[in-house]
Design an enzyme around this catalytic site. Sequence first.
Site: not given
Length: 491
Positions: A392, A417
């Site tokens: 992320s 991600k």
Amino acid sequence: MATGIWQAPAAAPGARLQLCKGAIFARGQKISLRNRERLRIVKVLSEEAASRACVWGRKLLRFEIVTYHIDRLRRRQWLLFLVTSALSIALIASVPNNLSAWALTEENLLFLEAWRTIDRAYVDKSFNGQSWFRYRENVLRNEPMNTREETYAAIRKMLATLDDPFTRFLEPEKFKSLVSGTTGALTGVGLEVGFDANSSGLPDELVVVTPVAGGPAARAGIQPGDVILEIDGEKVGGLSLYDAAKKLQGPENSSVILTVLDRESRMENTMTLTREKIVVNPVTWKLCEVSSYQKLGYIRLSTFNQNSVRAVQQALEALHKSGASGYVLDIRNNGGGYFPAVIDIAKMWLDKGVIVYIADNRGIRDIYEADGGSAIAPSEPLALLVNKGTASASEILAGAFKDNDRATVLGEPTFGKGKIQSVFELSDGSGLVVTTARYQTPDKIDIDKVGVSPDRPLPEAIPRDGESFCKCLQGSGSQECRIPLSSLFKK
């Protein structure tokens, strides 16, 4: 009760109609509309409810429900208006002529609040190929919402239709825990734990990534790499990471019993720790004196929260003053976190260049760039350590450094991600984590489900704490972890 005339634009049945532009209405009152329509109030909850549902001015005072009937010259249509102080709008649900007008319950209101949040914020405006308004009406007609648990189940079912594992619902307790983790304040034993990112989420071992310096676990001698086998007599195998971490947390001054496997001796130790207020420090650092003339700054960044920016800045400034001529930034097993923090930290290392592109279904909508104004170490040699647990927001940093040729990226491909989530609190204290955008690296690469590829692999034996890492550089660590300084910054 005061009355008044409100002139409204034409509104076809089912259209959204803004209420409360000026007047308080009474039962039976007829209000002039355009196109020869009249709006007549046929039901209110009470005189008090009506007076609070619609007042002079813009501000709505609280949630209220009022049912209206539109008298038209050519046909009649029943409409239901939901007036809410949180959204300052009226939601209209069409009701067939053969059904009576109905009012929404408190549970319906909570569901609609969640529905509206997704409607406004979700990145995919096709909502996974479904009619989002029709779905809302079908749920209100057919899903039981007589209790809070049934409402929560309806919200979860709604989110499941999006087929997005990162958009999720959190009960009040879990939402509070998420917010606490973002601000860096927790009550527990002071451990950063993680599972092997290659596992299915239900691994056999809960591994200590690092203990918080000065916390209960660190004082008890727990070290990075130790394995937690049991928490209060319950084996951790089969627990999710959230559930395992939740068991470590608890009320201040309460006790928890841990069974820990020492990484070096392979001996099991059972210990009782007392939980205390922990301010999570996302950064640890160490000056590695490789030789009398070579000094390297090691910084471990374990998460991005509201304390991360200041902590990285302090570490950089201290290492610079101590004579560091190069840096290692370790973001292995950093699962991401607070988006603004990663942008500010990237700017400390970059004098110019794109950090990340933010995109939705219509293309790129935002560009975050460095202009050099916040740079602290824009030119010193830099190595970035990543692994499959780097995800992320951490991947934003990895992509920015790699595409701008700012750092040598060492390790293994990151998690992949490439979506950004925002957090929304609902009126009962529960919350939604919603995918609001996708991001692309400066080279406009979508890394979702692919990850950022490193320049070179890194031996798995490389530790994740500063002191042990320095020993590997100095040649005093284990044979498997020794790193020649000359190769650290080579691509």
